[in-house]
Design a protein around this motif. Structure first.
Motif, PDB file in Angstrom:
ATOM      1  N   TYR A  26      49.595  43.775  45.430  1.00 28.05           N
ATOM      2  CA  TYR A  26      48.297  44.419  45.262  1.00 28.05           C
ATOM      3  C   TYR A  26      48.465  45.928  45.112  1.00 28.05           C
ATOM      4  CZ  TYR A  26      46.200  40.030  46.872  1.00 28.05           C
ATOM      5  OH  TYR A  26      45.837  38.707  47.009  1.00 28.05           O
ATOM      6  N   GLY A  27      47.506  46.512  44.406  1.00 32.46           N
ATOM      7  CA  GLY A  27      47.459  47.955  44.209  1.00 32.46           C
ATOM      8  C   GLY A  27      46.207  48.273  43.420  1.00 32.46           C
ATOM      9  N   GLU A  28      46.228  49.352  42.692  1.00 33.82           N
ATOM     10  CA  GLU A  28      45.087  49.688  41.827  1.00 33.82           C
ATOM     11  C   GLU A  28      45.625  50.395  40.588  1.00 33.82           C
ATOM     12  OE1 GLU A  28      41.279  51.055  43.536  1.00 33.82           O
ATOM     13  OE2 GLU A  28      41.527  52.800  42.214  1.00 33.82           O
ATOM     14  N   TRP A  29      45.496  49.742  39.453  1.00 34.90           N
ATOM     15  CA  TRP A  29      46.054  50.257  38.216  1.00 34.90           C
ATOM     16  C   TRP A  29      44.982  50.371  37.149  1.00 34.90           C
ATOM     17  CZ3 TRP A  29      48.161  46.176  40.998  1.00 34.90           C
ATOM     18  CH2 TRP A  29      49.330  46.493  41.721  1.00 34.90           C
ATOM     19  N   TYR A  30      44.976  51.517  36.493  1.00 33.13           N
ATOM     20  CA  TYR A  30      44.026  51.767  35.399  1.00 33.13           C
ATOM     21  C   TYR A  30      44.697  51.411  34.084  1.00 33.13           C
ATOM     22  CZ  TYR A  30      41.022  54.260  32.107  1.00 33.13           C
ATOM     23  OH  TYR A  30      40.192  54.587  31.056  1.00 33.13           O
ATOM     24  N   GLY A  31      44.079  50.501  33.341  1.00 33.40           N
ATOM     25  CA  GLY A  31      44.619  50.088  32.048  1.00 33.40           C
ATOM     26  C   GLY A  31      44.164  51.015  30.939  1.00 33.40           C
ATOM     27  N   VAL A  32      45.056  51.858  30.455  1.00 33.63           N
ATOM     28  CA  VAL A  32      44.669  52.858  29.449  1.00 33.63           C
ATOM     29  C   VAL A  32      44.291  52.233  28.106  1.00 33.63           C
ATOM     30  CG1 VAL A  32      46.013  54.718  30.488  1.00 33.63           C
ATOM     31  CG2 VAL A  32      47.099  53.191  28.828  1.00 33.63           C
ATOM     32  N   TYR A  33      44.728  51.019  27.850  1.00 36.55           N
ATOM     33  CA  TYR A  33      44.394  50.371  26.584  1.00 36.55           C
ATOM     34  C   TYR A  33      42.947  49.883  26.559  1.00 36.55           C
ATOM     35  CZ  TYR A  33      49.381  50.136  25.284  1.00 36.55           C
ATOM     36  OH  TYR A  33      50.686  50.431  24.947  1.00 36.55           O
TER      37      TYR A  33
END
Length: 226
Positions: free
Chosen positions: A113-120
């Protein structure tokens, strides 16, 4: 009918300037000397410009695709370079998470788990199982555009280069596959500028060649940076 042997005006000036300077032994009025040197300088510049333009065009010309079959297994990726049990994927997930990650167990080898921003896409993800690591310049594309004869060590370096990696949704990664910018672009148009810049940076870094269609699209992407 045009005389193919006739010299153009620039060639006449260059020839005359050189002849005049030679005959004078360098003893000519300063005003005339400046004019002659200016003419000869222009001649030198003209001679240099042609090969530079030809070399630049050659970098972007279509090349024959590699005849060596691509095999993903030939590109060692997600390696544990420092022996801490976290491979390239895990280290990228840790480095790019917008909050502290959670691991599968106390060994801290696998992120869940984490928090990732998808730039696409502009979407945010919290489960590691929902994201893939995308090679901005795909391995198969690199293989076809100059990397087909690389050594295994070179392929390993390319495949694990953080500069060429992004955390994206698994769906969008499969949608992109091994396509170049003229075949696929991120759905989020606000990322087109950076995508084009990063694509070029990687290809230039590893001296991979561009197709004409690819180059045209990258030029269009550059216009979105303005």
């Amino acid at each position: 009918m045009l005389n193919k042997n006739a010299m153009n005006p620039q060639m006449v000036l260059c020839s005359y300037g050189s002849h005049l300077l030679a005959l004078s032994g360098g003893v000519i009025p300063i005003v005339l000397l400046i004019a002659v040197l200016t003419t000869l300088s222009g001649c030198a510049i003209e001679k240099r410009e042609i090969p530079l333009q030809q070399e630049s065009a050659a970098n972007y010309a279509d090349h024959p695709l590699s005849t060596i079959p691509y095999n993903r297994k030939d590109w060692p990726h997600w390696i544990d370079a420092d022996g801490d049990c976290q491979n390239t994927r895990q280290e990228l997930l840790i480095a790019t998470s917008q909050k502290p990650v959670q691991f599968k167990d106390s060994r801290h080898c696998t992120v869940i788990y984490g928090e990732w921003y998808g730039v696409y896409t502009g979407k945010t993800f919290t489960k590691a199982s929902d994201v893939d690591i995308d090679h901005i310049v795909p391995l198969a594309h690199a293989h076809r555009h100059g990397a087909g004869k690389w050594t295994k060590a070179q392929r390993r370096t390319f495949a694990n280069d953080f500069e060429n990696l992004l955390v994206v949704s698994d769906f969008i990664n499969r949608s992109k596959s091994d396509k170049a910018p003229h075949e696929w672009l991120p759905p989020l148009k606000s990322y087109w500028c950076e995508y084009g810049e990063r694509w070029e940076r990687i290809k230039d870094k590893y001296r991979l060649w561009y197709s004409k269609q690819e180059r045209m699209t990258l030029n269009q992407l550059a216009e979105t940076c303005l």
